[in-house]
Design a protein around this motif. Structure first.
Motif, short mmCIF file in Angstrom:
data_model
loop_
_atom_site.label_atom_id
_atom_site.label_comp_id
_atom_site.label_asym_id
_atom_site.label_seq_id
_atom_site.Cartn_x
_atom_site.Cartn_y
_atom_site.Cartn_z
N GLU A 102 -36.10 16.78 -23.01
CA GLU A 102 -36.52 15.45 -22.55
C GLU A 102 -35.58 15.00 -21.44
OE1 GLU A 102 -35.95 11.93 -24.99
OE2 GLU A 102 -34.71 13.09 -26.38
N ASN A 103 -36.07 14.06 -20.63
CA ASN A 103 -35.28 13.56 -19.50
C ASN A 103 -34.03 12.85 -19.99
OD1 ASN A 103 -37.46 14.43 -18.06
ND2 ASN A 103 -38.07 12.40 -17.30
N HIS A 104 -32.96 12.98 -19.22
CA HIS A 104 -31.76 12.17 -19.43
C HIS A 104 -31.33 11.56 -18.10
CE1 HIS A 104 -31.39 13.09 -23.62
NE2 HIS A 104 -31.48 14.39 -23.37
N GLU A 105 -30.60 10.46 -18.20
CA GLU A 105 -30.33 9.61 -17.02
C GLU A 105 -28.83 9.39 -16.93
OE1 GLU A 105 -33.42 8.92 -15.70
OE2 GLU A 105 -34.33 9.80 -17.50
N PHE A 106 -28.18 10.08 -15.98
CA PHE A 106 -26.72 10.07 -15.92
C PHE A 106 -26.20 8.79 -15.26
CE2 PHE A 106 -22.67 10.84 -13.83
CZ PHE A 106 -21.93 11.36 -14.86
N HIS B 272 -22.35 8.44 -19.33
CA HIS B 272 -23.30 8.59 -20.45
C HIS B 272 -24.72 8.65 -19.94
CE1 HIS B 272 -24.47 4.21 -20.34
NE2 HIS B 272 -23.21 4.04 -19.95
N CYS B 273 -25.63 8.96 -20.85
CA CYS B 273 -27.06 8.81 -20.56
C CYS B 273 -27.41 7.34 -20.71
CB CYS B 273 -27.90 9.64 -21.53
SG CYS B 273 -29.68 9.37 -21.28
N HIS B 274 -28.15 6.79 -19.72
CA HIS B 274 -28.47 5.37 -19.79
C HIS B 274 -29.79 5.08 -20.49
CE1 HIS B 274 -27.69 1.21 -19.04
NE2 HIS B 274 -26.63 1.50 -18.34
N ILE B 275 -30.41 6.10 -21.12
CA ILE B 275 -31.40 5.78 -22.15
C ILE B 275 -30.53 5.37 -23.34
CG2 ILE B 275 -33.15 6.71 -23.70
CD1 ILE B 275 -34.09 8.47 -21.38
N LEU B 276 -30.49 4.05 -23.62
CA LEU B 276 -29.43 3.56 -24.51
C LEU B 276 -29.59 4.05 -25.94
CD1 LEU B 276 -28.84 -0.03 -23.10
CD2 LEU B 276 -27.44 2.01 -22.79
N GLY B 277 -30.83 4.41 -26.35
CA GLY B 277 -31.00 5.03 -27.66
C GLY B 277 -30.22 6.33 -27.74
N HIS B 278 -30.15 7.06 -26.63
CA HIS B 278 -29.40 8.32 -26.60
C HIS B 278 -27.90 8.03 -26.59
CE1 HIS B 278 -33.10 10.26 -24.43
NE2 HIS B 278 -33.39 9.81 -25.64
N GLU B 279 -27.52 7.04 -25.78
CA GLU B 279 -26.09 6.68 -25.72
C GLU B 279 -25.60 6.23 -27.10
OE1 GLU B 279 -23.18 4.42 -26.27
OE2 GLU B 279 -24.37 2.93 -25.21
N GLY C 41 -24.75 8.99 -29.43
CA GLY C 41 -23.62 9.89 -29.19
C GLY C 41 -23.43 10.40 -27.79
N MET C 42 -24.43 10.20 -26.87
CA MET C 42 -24.43 10.86 -25.57
C MET C 42 -23.56 10.11 -24.56
SD MET C 42 -27.99 12.20 -23.95
CE MET C 42 -28.27 13.88 -24.52
N MET C 43 -22.27 10.05 -24.85
CA MET C 43 -21.32 9.33 -23.99
C MET C 43 -19.95 9.98 -24.17
SD MET C 43 -20.78 5.24 -23.52
CE MET C 43 -20.27 4.73 -25.15
CU CU Z 1 -30.77 10.44 -22.51
#
Ligand code: CU
Length: 548
Positions: A460-464, A521-528, A531-533
């Motif tokens: 899935e897409n991630h947004e740095f 981090h990824c700025h899809i905040l559900g991902h952040e 843990g994605m930070m």
């Molecule tokens: Cu993401």
């Protein structure tokens, strides 16, 4: 699941105080289909913008928990205007009620949700709760220190007041930024609740004289839970959208209304303040895409970094805005012969493990000769532009090259319904969920210039996003990009499961005065939140190097 549990706790707390909240009616929302209003504008005076904010909550009629920043006069999430070199002093009082002891202990039992520290490592409160808040000044090149743009350890708990004093640098690019809460674990809920606003660094006309005299329209796209939590698919998006707090709910997608004079030119200053939703904006007149005359992306005037200190316009017919990204562009309103004028977001393919971000209208443009103008016009007053912050970065030789990657792993790989762990990892290191107590994943030295290749190894897409600095986009999937644009948001599209990983190569600029710990981090905040930070530490150069 962890996020949903956290949200359930927040909903429970907010429901408990619903009667109180409705009495004082914080976080008001406009009716579906209404004309958009400009947020209230607050301006700095004599180099300082002083604001008193309270952080508020209530539950709306659909059961969604709202959050917002309110001023004493009742303005919600106003637009903050500062000039380069100004100080932004926000006194923030958290009026969101404390969690009950039952929900508090549940929160503490959740892995990744408990943030505790010692007095020396914290800023404000020591222990995180479900009602903690702080403010991130997204995109600004301000210091990552306590009382400024520090989000790793800053916590303001229920009933507490905290004084921000954020120093903007003299070479802050003029343009659109935004502010929002950034407490790890509950940032998605806070931003979907609506706690965000625009922040404008004045002076874009000094770099882009063609915008002087244009009415300026701040447009803030936010997302929120779809009432009833239906399964996304088709016309049911993963999240509903709103425009300047006018809801555009699924499945009917009744658009908000933007009033304009016929063929009027305006500067639209758009922030995608969604927590999770990627948008791809397009303006259509009777079905025909219209030009966006883009003058700035992510707060940086386009094409302004080539030494001329003059921005250069780019013409686009659609603009992809990851969550947190901004675009500023000139639009020409429809002529009277246009029957249907629509600002829409196009479908975004987010990948097999991604979300549903379907095509939908955001606003319908209604023209009339007596349409009200937005309250602000870009001043026809010019000052010499400051030296552009990132000038000549493209000519620097990188002092380090790194590869980072986004990845996702099921907590229980044998159970496809188990929660997903989200990681951003420096290649060669062990994937680690974010914790404020983690050591920095990257340590670099002030003055360095680094090229980072960022891969997406997930479906899935991630947004740095990186705090404190912008980066120069160098390559996408190994192909050079030569538009010289400086960004603080970039999408890395999903991996198909075979072949090379999608990637971007960006140049990080640590030549500025900023030192300390901050995050990317990824700025899809559900991902952040999941843990994605990770933390980067910028240390001062050693004394012997400084003497050179
Ligand atoms: Cu993401």
């Amino acid at each position: 699941m962890l996020l949903r549990a956290a949200l359930a706790i927040i909903v429970f707390i907010a429901t408990a105080i619903c009667g109180l909240a409705q009495g004082s009616a914080p976080c008001p929302r406009f009716p579906v289909g209404s004309s958009i209003a400009q947020p209230q504008d607050l301006f700095s005076e004599h180099g300082v913008l002083r604001v008193n904010f309270t952080y508020e909550t209530r539950v709306d009629q659909f059961g969604n928990t709202l959050f917002c920043f309110m001023t004493a006069s009742g303005a919600e999430s106003p637009t903050l205007h500062v000039r380069p070199g100004d100080r932004l002093r926000i006194k923030l009082t958290n009026n969101v009620p404390a969690p009950t002891s039952a929900s508090g202990s549940a929160m503490e039992a959740m892995p990744g949700m408990t943030v505790s520290g010692t007095a020396s490592s914290t800023c404000g409160a020591v222990t995180m709760t479900a009602s903690s808040v702080n403010i991130h000044y997204h995109g600004t090149n301000t210091p990552p220190t306590c009382h400024q743009d520090e989000v790793i350890h800053t916590m303001i708990n229920s009933g507490e007041t905290f004084q921000y004093d954020v120093q903007f640098p003299l070479d802050e690019p003029p343009g659109l930024y935004w502010y929002h809460p950034h407490i790890h674990g509950i940032s998605e809920a806070a931003v979907q609740g609506g706690a965000s606003g625009a922040l404008i660094v004045e002076g874009i006309q000094n770099v882009n004289p063609e915008v002087a005299g244009l009415p300026q329209q701040v447009l803030i796209i936010r997302d929120n839970l779809v009432p009833g939590n239906p399964d996304p698919g088709g016309n049911i998006p993963s999240w509903d959208l709103s425009l300047n707090y006018v809801p555009v709910p699924s499945p009917a997608f009744t658009p908000a209304i933007i009033q304009m004079k016929p063929s009027e030119r305006r500067l639209w200053r758009v922030v995608n303040a969604s927590a999770d939703t990627i948008v791809d904006l397009q303006l259509q007149y009777d079905g025909t895409p219209q030009p966006f005359e883009v003058v700035a992306l992510d707060g940086v005037p386009t094409g302004s970094q080539d030494g001329t200190s003059r921005g250069k316009r780019m013409t686009e017919t659609d603009i992809l805005l990851p969550p947190a990204a901004r675009a500023e562009f000139i639009v020409t309103g429809p002529s009277p012969s246009v029957k249907k004028a629509t600002l829409a977001t196009l479908n975004v393919d987010t990948g097999p493990d991604g979300d549903n971000d379907p095509t939908r209208p955001l606003a319908s443009i209604k023209v009339s000769d007596d349409a009200p103008e937005p309250p602000l016009t870009i001043p026809y007053v010019f000052e010499p532009p400051h030296r552009q912050r990132f000038e000549e970065l493209d000519r620097e030789r990188p002092t380090a090259e790194r590869t980072l990657y986004f990845s996702e792993v099921l907590l229980d790989p044998s159970d496809p319904n188990s929660p997903t762990n989200f990681f951003i990892t420096v290649d060669g290191q062990t994937p680690t969920l974010f914790s404020p107590d983690n050591p920095p994943a990257i340590v670099t030295t002030q003055g360095s210039v680094e090229d980072w290749t960022i891969e997406n190894r997930a479906l899935e897409n991630h947004e740095f996003h990186i705090h404190q600095i912008h980066f120069l986009l160098l390559e996408q999937n190994g192909v050079p990009v030569n538009n010289g644009q400086y960004l603080d948001m970039i999408q890395i599209p999903y991996w198909s499961g075979t072949g090379p990983y999608p990637s971007v190569k960006v140049r990080m600029d640590f030549r500025g005065p900023l030192i300390g710990d901050f995050v990317y981090h990824c700025h899809i905040l559900g991902h952040e939140d999941a843990g994605m930070m990770a933390i980067i530490r910028v240390i001062p150069p050693r004394p012997e190097r400084r003497r050179r």
